[in-house]
Design an enzyme around this catalytic site. Structure first.
Site, mmCIF file in Angstrom:
data_model
loop_
_atom_site.group_PDB
_atom_site.id
_atom_site.type_symbol
_atom_site.label_atom_id
_atom_site.label_comp_id
_atom_site.label_asym_id
_atom_site.label_seq_id
_atom_site.Cartn_x
_atom_site.Cartn_y
_atom_site.Cartn_z
ATOM 1 N N SER A 159 0.849 -1.188 0.000
ATOM 2 C CA SER A 159 0.000 0.000 0.000
ATOM 3 C C SER A 159 0.882 1.234 0.000
ATOM 4 C CB SER A 159 -0.925 0.029 1.223
ATOM 5 O OG SER A 159 -0.240 0.505 2.363
ATOM 6 N N TYR A 185 3.693 -0.499 10.591
ATOM 7 C CA TYR A 185 2.888 -0.760 9.394
ATOM 8 C C TYR A 185 3.654 -0.364 8.141
ATOM 9 C CZ TYR A 185 -0.973 -0.551 6.055
ATOM 10 O OH TYR A 185 -1.776 -0.737 4.950
#
Length: 323
Positions: A159, A185
């Site tokens: 992402s 993340y």
């Protein structure tokens, strides 16, 4: 090792759906595995691949819930798998290899985002362990079937979170650094891109090509660890709490979000290409700032090789060398 990272100028874009991408695709007789295939983006990916003729295996920790979620999708098979459990990964792979000679599509869609600090049984940080190490183990265990397909593709869901940075090869498990859920993340999503680069370098001579994907921003279960205040800060919800859909701003439906994954898995234009980070159904440009594109550090072949070596050390597994 070189990375192909130049847009192709496809006829698709941020508004394109997975259905539109796959309109002329025939996957009859093909076998696919989609981790995270029981919800949101993964479920739409499973649905589209199945409608185009593929038999899709969906690994899931909660088999009953996954079967309920996938009810009505012909050609979808749910099998037990826990990406945080090495024994579970090996058991899944052994069963698959016993039942299937080849694997045409491996789509690594499962993941977690911005979780509190959790460690697996081997003390690896949970986001890195789930999003990267579990998929690393799974891909290595399934390598004989990918090799036998004579033209397999692996698609890794990353992402724009990789732009957060935080990648530290010397402290992947946040032992020396204070834990930050967003840096963790970002590190995991960077690892996803680097994994595709290193896997493609190993697979290209065997016609196994790998890609990483930014699917878009889709409000769903991935945000389950965020507070309502945190979600509000992103500006992704209408006043009534429903998701804002504005693909021009990267705010997509699951049908639009799954499009780049399906494109990477099936597009004929990608034959002979690999290792690329893709968004909006095209290869992304390399950018050092802004919201679009891939950061240079995420496709650095030397860093990709270093992460591969460290992943081998951490997991005790690698691609088989006997073929």
């Amino acid at each position: 090792m070189s990375v192909v990272q130049k847009p192709l100028g496809t006829p698709f874009g941020p508004f394109t759906t997975a259905e539109e991408v796959a309109r002329d695709v025939d996957l009859s007789g093909k076998i696919a595995i989609v981790t995270g295939g029981a919800s949101n983006l993964g479920r739409e990916t499973v649905r589209i691949l199945s409608t185009r003729g593929a038999h899709v295996v969906v690994p899931a920790r909660d088999v009953d819930a996954a079967r309920q979620a996938l009810a009505g999708i012909a050609g979808a098979e749910v099998v037990s798998l826990d990406l945080l459990d090495p024994a579970s990964i090996l058991g899944f792979a052994e069963r698959f290899l016993a039942e299937h000679e080849s694997l045409d599509l491996l789509i690594l869609s499962a993941g977690v985002m911005a979780t509190p600090l959790v460690r697996d049984a081997e003390e690896h940080e949970g986001q890195f362990a789930t999003n990267h190490l579990g998929h690393f183990r799974l891909t290595a265990a399934l390598w004989p079937a990918l090799h036998s397909a004579n033209g397999a593709r692996v698609v890794v869901l990353s992402s724009r979170g990789h732009q957060l940075g935080g990648f530290d090869l010397d402290d992947l498990d946040f032992v020396r650094r204070p834990y930050d859920k967003w840096l963790a993340y970002g590190q995991a999503k960077t690892a996803n891109v680097l994994f595709a680069v290193a896997l493609d370098a190993r697979g290209r001579e065997h016609r196994v090509r790998a890609f990483s994907v930014h699917p878009g921003t889709i409000v769903g279960p991935l945000a389950r660890h965020l507070s309502s205040e945190e979600i509000d800060m992103f500006g992704v919800l209408n006043d009534d709490g429903t998701p804002i859909i504005d693909p021009a701003r990267d705010l997509k439906t699951p049908e639009q979000g799954a499009a780049t994954t399906v494109w990477c898995a099936t597009a004929p234009v990608l034959d002979g290409i690999g290792s690329a980070y893709c968004e909006d159904c095209d290869i992304a440009s390399v950018e050092t700032e802004g919201r679009f594109g891939v950061r240079p550090f995420a496709i650095d072949p030397d860093v990709a090789e270093a992460l591969w070596s460290e992943s081998v050390r951490l997991t005790g597994t690698d691609l088989p060398t006997r073929r």
